[in-house]
Enzyme design. Structure first.
Site, mmCIF file in Angstrom:
data_model
loop_
_atom_site.group_PDB
_atom_site.id
_atom_site.type_symbol
_atom_site.label_atom_id
_atom_site.label_comp_id
_atom_site.label_asym_id
_atom_site.label_seq_id
_atom_site.Cartn_x
_atom_site.Cartn_y
_atom_site.Cartn_z
ATOM 1 C CE LYS A 121 85.252 33.154 61.919
ATOM 2 N NZ LYS A 121 85.779 34.094 62.898
ATOM 3 C CE LYS A 204 79.173 30.102 64.380
ATOM 4 N NZ LYS A 204 80.351 30.175 65.173
ATOM 5 C CE LYS A 207 79.938 38.832 67.446
ATOM 6 N NZ LYS A 207 81.230 38.594 68.039
HETATM 7 P P1 TYM Z 1 82.560 34.796 69.211
HETATM 8 O O1 TYM Z 1 82.927 36.231 69.280
HETATM 9 O O2 TYM Z 1 82.198 34.221 67.885
HETATM 10 O O3 TYM Z 1 81.356 34.515 70.176
HETATM 11 C C1 TYM Z 1 81.373 34.906 71.562
HETATM 12 C C2 TYM Z 1 80.652 33.856 72.390
HETATM 13 O O4 TYM Z 1 79.321 33.677 71.890
HETATM 14 C C3 TYM Z 1 79.099 32.294 71.615
HETATM 15 N N1 TYM Z 1 78.235 32.166 70.438
HETATM 16 C C4 TYM Z 1 77.135 31.416 70.388
HETATM 17 N N2 TYM Z 1 76.537 30.654 71.321
HETATM 18 C C5 TYM Z 1 75.390 30.025 70.957
HETATM 19 N N3 TYM Z 1 74.835 30.124 69.720
HETATM 20 C C6 TYM Z 1 75.403 30.882 68.764
HETATM 21 N N4 TYM Z 1 74.841 30.995 67.571
HETATM 22 C C7 TYM Z 1 76.611 31.571 69.075
HETATM 23 N N5 TYM Z 1 77.435 32.397 68.383
HETATM 24 C C8 TYM Z 1 78.423 32.747 69.227
HETATM 25 C C9 TYM Z 1 80.480 31.712 71.335
HETATM 26 O O5 TYM Z 1 80.513 30.318 71.550
HETATM 27 C C10 TYM Z 1 81.344 32.480 72.309
HETATM 28 O O6 TYM Z 1 81.300 31.867 73.582
HETATM 29 N N6 TYM Z 1 86.941 32.375 69.455
HETATM 30 C C11 TYM Z 1 85.919 33.020 70.242
HETATM 31 C C12 TYM Z 1 86.415 34.187 71.063
HETATM 32 C C13 TYM Z 1 87.567 33.875 71.971
HETATM 33 C C14 TYM Z 1 87.498 33.152 73.198
HETATM 34 C C15 TYM Z 1 88.816 33.177 73.709
HETATM 35 C C16 TYM Z 1 86.477 32.491 73.868
HETATM 36 C C17 TYM Z 1 88.840 34.280 71.795
HETATM 37 N N7 TYM Z 1 89.599 33.857 72.847
HETATM 38 C C18 TYM Z 1 89.130 32.535 74.908
HETATM 39 C C19 TYM Z 1 86.789 31.868 75.076
HETATM 40 C C20 TYM Z 1 88.126 31.887 75.576
HETATM 41 C C21 TYM Z 1 84.859 33.573 69.286
HETATM 42 O O7 TYM Z 1 85.107 33.794 68.125
HETATM 43 O O8 TYM Z 1 83.684 33.894 69.890
#
Ligand code: TYM
Length: 344
Positions: A121, A204, A207
């Protein structure tokens, strides 16, 4: 004797989170939200919309507010029951940020320096990245541990962050000679755990990809889905008859994986079924399936977004429940580190 109606004891406590940073996409759905829906009957669940995490990179304030409600709507539309689970916004529960500060003092710089998401990032210009982006994983550890969560269902891209959360929990427990935090278990499973871009099978689905053609959004209608699947990158060969035949064919592997996840089957089953099929035909099947899964969610999201006050009420109830669990844990942490109780 029948036990059909006897409620089974819950298997633990789940916390998971999602950023309100633009479009929810198929990766979020297949990698995370769909698993949350499946797990909610067996676990006590807390689902958090992580707005504090979102502002580690610039967010337009109006868009952030809209997107926060939209993510809530998306989760409810996908089947998360806000009456039995806590669905809430991270900034409504101050204990997350407070525990994160303690963890900033527990986590080591060396640990944070290894985080690949920060490197991705921040890009080449690390000096210009926010300090928040750097300590992002400490806040994520706080999200989980402030509830003493036992299980964390996520997509594969979050694995390294969860390992860090376990390291933080362990170091805190060791440093203070307590058993305060459980070591949370990652739950990463199914063919949807790593959904790749429709344009480039080595990246991957995300967004933040500038091309909207790289992802299927949960708000896309049938025409948009059909157009994006039609344009998805492929290769000139028909689909193979074994997983070995997917070597070096990242885009084919991705589309088959998506199809397997959407139809709730294993990749091997789908390969056996689609062996020898041309992409044009396979893409039509994939489109039909994606439309049948995403269409109803999309319609329900739109309906929910027409009543933002109701979404806000749901989020308030969720935050009340989350606060009632988090506050005593934070108090226990403060006592453990030696902070005086606040005067009355
Ligand atoms: P975020 O917002 O990027 O994504 C939310 C969830 O979606 C999953 N995900 C994917 N799974 C499969 N293929 C993909 N291309 C893909 N893109 C996103 C992510 O693995 C996630 O489960 N850091 C985290 C948010 C967070 C969090 C937490 C998660 C903050 N605190 C505590 C678990 C526990 C994030 O940026 O997810």
């Amino acid at each position: 004797m029948t036990s059909g109606s006897t409620p089974q004891p819950l298997q633990g406590r789940i916390l998971s989170g999602i950023q309100p940073t633009g479009n929810l996409h198929l990766g979020n759905y297949l990698g995370a939200i769909r698993n949350w829906v499946a797990l909610q009957k067996d676990f006590e669940c807390l689902f958090c919309i992580v707005d504090l995490h979102a502002i580690t990179v610039w967010q337009d304030p109006k868009e952030l507010s809209r997107s926060t409600r939209e993510v809530a709507a998306g989760m409810i539309a996908a089947g998360i029951d806000p009456a039995t689970n806590a669905l809430f916004v991270q900034s409504h529960v101050p204990a997350h940020a407070e525990l994160a500060w303690v963890f900033n003092c527990v986590a080591r710089l060396g640990w944070l320096n290894r985080m690949t998401q920060f490197k991705d990032k921040a890009g080449k210009n690390r000096e210009a990245a926010s300090a928040g982006l750097y300590v992002y994983p400490n806040l994520m550890a706080a999200d989980i541990l402030v509830y003493k969560a036992t299980h964390v269902p996520v997509g594969e891209d979050q694995k390294q962050h969860l390992e860090l959360a376990r390291d933080i929990a362990q170091k805190f427990n060791n440093d203070y000679g307590v058993e305060l935090f459980p070591l949370p278990e990652p739950v990463i499973r199914g063919p949807g755990m790593r959904v790749m871009s429709l344009r480039d099978g080595s990246k991957k689905m995300s967004k933040s990809d500038p091309s909207d053609f790289s992802r299927l959004n949960m708000t896309d209608d049938a025409d948009a889905i059909a157009g994006k699947v039609r344009k998805a990158t492929t290769d000139p060969h028909p689909l193979p008859d074994s997983a070995a035949g997917l070597e070096g064919r990242a885009e084919a592997a991705n589309l088959l994986n998506i199809y397997a996840a959407l139809t709730d089957r294993s990749l091997d089953e789908v390969i056996a079924e689609q062996a020898g099929t041309q992409f044009s035909q396979f893409k039509a099947r994939l489109t039909d399936k994606a439309v049948s899964v995403l269409g109803p969610i999309n319609a329900e999201m739109k309906r929910l977004m027409d009543d933002p006050a109701e979404i806000d009420r749901v989020l308030k109830r969720g935050a009340d429940k989350a606060n009632s669990i988090a506050e005593p844990v934070l108090a226990e942490v403060y006592k453990t580190v030696g902070f005086l109780p606040a005067g009355r």
